[in-house]
Structures are given as C-alpha cells and as structure tokens.
Design an enzyme around this catalytic site. Structure first.
Site, PDB file in Angstrom:
ATOM      1  N   VAL A 118       0.829  -1.209   0.000  1.00 41.24           N
ATOM      2  CA  VAL A 118       0.000   0.000   0.000  1.00 41.24           C
ATOM      3  C   VAL A 118       0.863   1.259   0.000  1.00 41.24           C
ATOM      4  CG1 VAL A 118      -1.836   1.245   1.192  1.00 41.24           C
ATOM      5  CG2 VAL A 118      -1.851  -1.257   1.167  1.00 41.24           C
ATOM      6  N   GLY A 119       1.997   1.200   0.715  1.00 42.27           N
ATOM      7  CA  GLY A 119       2.907   2.352   0.738  1.00 42.27           C
ATOM      8  C   GLY A 119       3.397   2.681  -0.650  1.00 42.27           C
ATOM      9  N   SER A 120       3.757   1.653  -1.414  1.00 42.01           N
ATOM     10  CA  SER A 120       4.264   1.913  -2.764  1.00 42.01           C
ATOM     11  C   SER A 120       3.153   2.457  -3.656  1.00 42.01           C
ATOM     12  CB  SER A 120       4.861   0.633  -3.363  1.00 42.01           C
ATOM     13  OG  SER A 120       3.843  -0.320  -3.609  1.00 42.01           O
ATOM     14  N   GLY A 172     -10.675  -1.437   0.548  1.00 39.23           N
ATOM     15  CA  GLY A 172      -9.655  -0.912  -0.362  1.00 39.23           C
ATOM     16  C   GLY A 172     -10.041   0.367  -1.082  1.00 39.23           C
ATOM     17  N   LYS A 199     -13.340  -4.884   9.589  1.00 41.43           N
ATOM     18  CA  LYS A 199     -13.954  -3.909   8.681  1.00 41.43           C
ATOM     19  C   LYS A 199     -15.414  -3.672   9.049  1.00 41.43           C
ATOM     20  CE  LYS A 199     -10.839  -5.367   4.969  1.00 41.43           C
ATOM     21  NZ  LYS A 199     -10.702  -6.404   3.919  1.00 41.43           N
ATOM     22  N   GLY A 216      -4.937  -4.382  -2.921  1.00 46.59           N
ATOM     23  CA  GLY A 216      -3.966  -4.099  -3.974  1.00 46.59           C
ATOM     24  C   GLY A 216      -3.327  -2.739  -3.778  1.00 46.59           C
ATOM     25  N   ASP A 220     -10.448 -10.514   9.505  1.00 49.87           N
ATOM     26  CA  ASP A 220     -10.258  -9.301   8.698  1.00 49.87           C
ATOM     27  C   ASP A 220     -11.610  -8.657   8.379  1.00 49.87           C
ATOM     28  OD1 ASP A 220      -8.546  -7.646   6.690  1.00 49.87           O
ATOM     29  OD2 ASP A 220     -10.156  -8.480   5.450  1.00 49.87           O
ATOM     30  N   ARG A 238      12.999  -0.788   4.559  1.00 52.53           N
ATOM     31  CA  ARG A 238      13.760  -1.067   3.329  1.00 52.53           C
ATOM     32  C   ARG A 238      13.132  -0.323   2.144  1.00 52.53           C
ATOM     33  NH1 ARG A 238      10.708  -5.562   4.641  1.00 52.53           N
ATOM     34  NH2 ARG A 238      12.253  -6.258   6.116  1.00 52.53           N
TER      35      ARG A 238
END
Lengths: 433, 433
Positions: free
Chosen positions: B14-16, B132, B203, B300, B199, B46
């Site tokens: 998610v960061g990317s 998401g 939510k 994603g 999960d 990293r």
C-alpha cells in the site's frame, strides 16, 4: 452552535421528500452535524398534503425565500431552467449557498452559475441532479479524487432502464412497455426527455465535467434514445450473450473526450447488465482504483431528497470554511479547467451490432462482408435465420471495434445494396471492464 | 498556497501504491486541490524497487517521521497494531493529522485514537481500512448522511470471495481453492485472518460504528469463517436459487445492533451474489435512499493507495477549517455516540439452510420436521436425495426466519436423534432487498 436555516423552493415530489427527511431525521442529523438544520421558509405555489408544514413560514413567491435574510441555504426544487436560473442567481447574489436537484439547470447554465458562485464565495451543491439517491458526484469529486478517470458509464435514467428491462425479461415491445411506464407514473405523458436520452445527456454532461475538469458542454453530447430498439434486437443480443442498456458514456482518449448517450450492448455477465427496473448505476474506471460501480434509486421523493439533504449537511459543515479550501464545483479548481476537445461522434471507436433484413439469396452475405472488410471492419459473429414463407430474412452482424466514421460509410454502402431491405439498425457495443 | 507535506510510514504494497499515485497523478491532484501535495519524508525499513525515491528524504526509523516538524500529515502503512498504535499516537501528540489503511488498528484501538485526535484537534482518516479502493466510509459518513441506516451487508474480504466464487463456479473444494489463492498471492501462508473472518470483522466493526454512531466494538462482533463450507453445501444452495457469500452484516433492530460475519445464502439474482473473484461490494439500506451498493477492488497497491491519497486530499482541504465543522471520525459528533447494545447472536433472526446426513429410513424426516415445528421453525423447502449403495443420505432444509436461539435448540435435538449422522451444517440465509 446556532441552527442552519434552509429555504425550500418547490414542494413537489423532491421538495416533499427533502422536507420530510429534514423533519423525520432531525435528531439523527443534529447528532451528526453538531447543530440543527431547520426549515426557515418554504416557497411553493401550493401546499403538499404529504408535508406537515404547521408553524412553517410559507410564501407563494419563491423569490421571497431567495431574498429572506434569515435563510442561509436556498434549496431549488422547482425544476425548469428559466425561473430556476433566475432564482439561483438571485440567491447567489444575496450571498446564499444553493442546493439543487436540477440537472437541466446545471447542464445548461452551470458554467454561468458556478462562475457567479465562485465570485461571491458561495457553494452550489447538486448531488441530487445525477442518479437521485446515489452519491456519485461525491464519489467522483472526492472519493476518487486521487485518480485520473479513464471512463465512466451509467444507467442514469430509470424510465429508460425500466423499459429496457421489461423488453429484455419479457420480450415485450417498446410501445407496449412505454404505455405501462406512463400508467405507473415512471414516464411523463410526453416521454421525450426520458426515452430520447435528453435527461441522461444532462446527467452525463455533469458527470463528465467533474470527471475531467472540463466546462459543461451539453450541446456537444451525442444523444440517441431507445425508441427505435425492437424486441427482435433485444432477442438477438441476448442470443449473443449481451443485454441492451441505455447508457451515458464518457471516455478520455488521447484525441479528446467522448460524450455520448445511446443504447449499448454489454455482456450479460457485467454487473451493469444486471441493474434492472428503475434502478440506476454508474461505473467509473479510475487509473488507480480500477473499475468501480455505485448503484441505487435514481429518482423518487425520498431517494432524491436523501441527496438534497446530504448536500445541505455538507454545505452546513463548510459555512465557516475558507472558500479556497472547499471542493470545487467541477472537482477541479475553477482556473484549472481543461479545454480538451469533445470528440465528434465520427471519431468514436467501439463495436457494433447490426440488424438488417436481406433477401434470402446467394451472394448477399458475401457482398455485405465485403463492404465491411473494405471499410476496415472485422466481424466477430453472425446470425442468419430462415423465416418461414418469406424470402426476406434477418441478418445480424457483430463487429470488432472500429471508428464510427468507417461504420457510417459501410452502412451507407450496405443500405444501397438492392438485396438489403430498409435501413440497417445499428447499436453500439462496449466492453466495460 | 504552500505545498502540503506528507510523511509516509511503511513502503510495502500500500505504501508503494500511495507513493506512486502521489508522484504519477501529481499534476491532476494539484489541479483539484489548488496546492501541491508532496512527500516530505518516508520512513521504511527497506526501499521498494517499484518506487523512484530519488531526492526523497528516507529514514529507517518511522518515529523520525512522526516527529518531523516539516510533515503535516502522517500516513501510517506499516500494519499491525502495536507499533502502529504508538506511531499514530505520537503523530497526534505532535499535532499531525493521520491517514491510515490499518483496519485492525482502527477496529481495536480506534476509540482511544479518536479521543486523543479530538482532544488535539487533528483528523485521523481511514477510508482505505475498509474495502480498499471503494469510498464506502465517505459514502456512509457523508453521501448518506441524511439517512437512518437500517442495515448494511458487505463482501469485504477479497480472498474469501475469491474462494467462494471458485467453489460456486467450478464446484471446487475449499482446501483446493485455498491452495491456489495462496499460490496467486491472494491468501497469506497463514490464511486465518481472511478465511476465518477476522479481517472482515475488523472492517464490519468500523462500518457499523459509522453507520450507527456507536463506539468500535470488535470484541462483540460475531465471527464465523468459510472453512467449513463444502462443495456440497454450495451445490445444494445453487439448486435452491442461492449463492453462498461470506458477508459482514450490521443491522439495527429495536432490541439493539446486530454485528456478524458469517457465510450467508443470498438469492442468485441479487446484485451482491454477482460480485465475484477478489472484488468487494457493500450494500447499505438507508431509510430515505433505500438499497444502495458500492463495488470495486478491495485490496492491492493502487486501489488501496487510491483511498489513502483521497484521504490525504480531504485532510489537505480542511487543514485550515474549524475542527468542530469537520466530518466526525465515527460520523456522529464524539459526544453524541450511542450506547445501543450489540445483540448476542442468540437474538439474531434470519432464515437457515441446514445440511445433514440421515439414515434413509421411514420416519426420520417426520422426526426432524417435528423438532423444527416444536421450536417454532417453519420450513420453506426440502431436498432429500438417494445415494447409490449407501443408506446414509443428505437432507437439506431451508427454513423461514427464526431466532438463532430457537435454531440452536432445534439443532441440538436433531443431532441427538439416532438416525442423524454427525453434526448439522447450519448456514444463515438473508433476504437483502
């Protein structure tokens, strides 16, 4: 905090829904907003028996409301574009915020209205103008604000979708279903706005502007209705695995923006093909999020009132905010709108479903496929049927994607063949995934 | 206006996605917001080869970011609940706004985090924590803010939906599909969080709180997974016109709020039954708008990043706003949360699908229907099958709505019958319209 005072202009279907939601859900709304939202005045030519307006200040002149210094937010629910435009411009001139459900007003006069609102530092909110209760304006302007919108496609006219659903599920003819829709109150006595796509074109114009940050360009929206669709078209489409839906489609290509309302074949398996009856749904494809869909009631007193009151709550929350930090009317900052061209229909590229009547004679199909090939059109599938006791038979051809210009040339050539009877029915095919 | 500086903590999936959307759509975002949003610092253990972080200040210590006076908004994407909680509380303590995609953090520590944020006048935004890329938090908190929410039901775990879809479309067994999901990267090596519903329960806890204005109560959410569902259950359900989906359901009744995650039979014709593969969708029924559905990618890098960046844009827009006029964290003002009880599962009422193995002998069915009747349970339909070469045969019973308490008593009595082999499989049935 002191209550926010709303002035409702028009107490018809949507006006009554709006009024009743504000009354019935007042406690819940106050718990959300942190202050109460009250109806300060109503402007309406007549009372509405579904609304208990005891103790409410009612005037027969809607301009009283626009000029009432006690009213913070004007809610324009009178419909039409002439008086409504004057009313909204007056309210803005008086420094009032505006909430409206009027798609024709926004699609045709939105550029002027937003410019004036911007200059006066007030907001014009219009969630209810598109797809009734579905918060699609908020979804596009805010929920998907990080995306470049690639395309959107929507069932945005409930009357049309009711008719297409009945034709599909029961094999009924257009005229027959239209009469029922009129009896049920889904369609007006003059159904032109709904069945010829004008209402959908108003809504598509608005959606496309906030998707791409382009000025409202209703006059450039290609508009084709469903009145020419036959039970036979529907049946052949189903046989090929498709449903016919009346869609509003906007797409950004390198050459410009497509803006078009027309009957469309989509795969039966697509979620949008399963949106039936008077319900509405809009698919939006963003570059980051991928395909999304939002579904709900596209009309009616309470669903449309749901969006009107949500807009009132939004406006109430930003009454004290710095105007430069508000969500812009057309999603993009007013000085950042794009002048991307709206593409002429000839430049659109999609698949085609062609339904024609031909002489049952050797060589006809060969002539037709030759014409398609000459125009750079490749065929995906063909249905040719015998018809007992007639030498005129139906021929249905499904093509791969091709420019509308090529298809126009091919159809003109096919219609000129002596063995082709009458006009070729052309319905566009989209792969929405 | 001067740029808004974002500090991203965590540069995984998610960061990317978040980083790349901020870079790739920077121009579009600036046109929308009226100021640029830049990455001021990244904290990550990293580098991520999908991100071009040239000229970006990177630290290996995420707390550097939370303490960086140049950073306006902290984006918490490290996952987990322990360090993430500490990071978020530190950022809030430093007066920074927070955006997070961390459902476990919000569901389990949200009450504490929101209280602290409220006290410091900062926002914690968490659109990406549920479903998401689907803007369901915004839809519930703002788009449907004029409604009393009656119920909501969602497919909010993509892994589970992929498994149920494969079982339904191809008749495959649970274990078989789970292995494929792990190979495809949809499921973790330890799939418990996804397939046992934890999960989804995180939510659902969040959705229910913003639907009803109740504190987050993850510990009271009933959670049942899909690992017990057999290919036979799926096949019998289909025969009866139903699909089995793993749903999170919240409903407000006069007695209290239902909060439950479990496999559920829904009509094959329902739009939700046609949401397949890893896609997510949430239905919300409001008293004004009626039933709505929102659909999209539930996971994603880019879809989840879409919601993270939309939250960043929202926060950027309200940096200068009076905190009392912001949309409250749980949709209702913090001092207006309700103490409505979460109902114990025994009090829930729904239909049931029962699948059991019985001796193929006269009188067995009569005994079973007698037990159901004694417990006030009426039967909607029954399937009884011969099984060649065996005197043990399957019996499937679909019931009308009944309280879970009655069904518990009936199942205990049925399982005690000598002619019933093993446990009775119970799957709840909902009519979501």
């Amino acid at each position: 905090m002191k209550p926010v005072k709303v002035g409702i202009c028009g107490l018809g279907t949507v006006g009554s829904g709006t009024f009743n939601i504000l009354q019935d859900n007042a406690e819940e709304i106050t718990r959300r907003v942190g202050r109460s939202i009250v109806v300060g005045q109503i402007g309406a030519r007549r009372d509405n028996p579904t609304c208990d307006t005891t103790d409410i200040d009612i005037t027969r002149d809607i301009f009283d409301v626009a000029n009432n210094p006690e009213v913070d937010i004007i809610v324009e629910l009178i419909g039409g574009t002439s008086v409504a435009r004057e009313l909204v411009l007056t309210a803005i001139e008086n420094g009032k915020h505006v909430v409206t459900a009027n798609k024709a007003l926004i699609a045709e006069h939105g550029n002027e209205i937003f410019e004036k609102a911007q200059a006066k530092g007030v907001m014009v909110a219009f969630e209810a103008a598109v797809a009734g209760g579905i918060p699609i304006i908020k979804t596009l302007r805010e929920g998907l604000s990080s995306n470049k919108i690639e395309w959107l496609a929507g069932i945005i006219n409930g009357t049309g979708n009711f008719i297409m659903t009945e034709m599909t599920e029961k094999g009924r003819a257009f005229d027959d279903v239209l009469k029922e829709a009129q009896a049920l109150g889904y369609a007006e006595a003059d159904p032109t706005f709904d069945v010829e796509g004008i209402d959908a074109a108003h809504k598509l114009t608005i959606l496309a502007s906030i998707a791409y940050g382009i000025p409202l360009q209703f006059e450039k929206t290609y508009t084709e209705g469903i009145s020419r669709i036959t039970a036979e078209d529907v049946s052949f489409a189903q046989e090929m695995g498709y449903a016919i839906k009346h869609l509003g489609i906007a797409r950004r290509t390198k050459a410009g923006v497509e803006l078009r309302v027309h009957p469309t074949l989509i795969s039966k398996k697509a979620l949008l093909a399963n949106v039936n009856g008077v319900m509405n749904a809009v698919m939006v494809k963003g570059d980051a999020v991928g395909p999304t869909l939002t579904y709900g009631a596209g009309a009616g007193a309470l669903p449309t009132g749901s969006s009107v009151v949500a807009d009132i709550i939004d406006v109430a929350r930003t009454l004290t905010a710095d105007p430069t930090n508000r969500v812009p009317h057309l999603a993009f900052q007013a000085d950042q709108l794009s002048d991307e061209a709206v593409l002429p229909m000839e430049e659109i590229e999609c698949g085609f479903f062609l339904n024609m009547t031909i002489q049952d004679r050797a060589g006809v199909l060969a002539n037709i496929t030759q014409i398609l090939s000459t125009n750079g059109i490749s065929i995906e599938s063909v249905i040719q049927r015998e018809r007992e006791g007639s030498d005129l038979v139906p021929l249905v051809v499904m093509t791969h994607d091709v420019k509308e210009r090529n298809m126009n040339a091919a159809i003109a050539a096919i219609e000129a063949l002596p063995d082709v009877a009458g006009a070729v029915q052309r319905i566009r095919v989209e792969n929405l995934a």
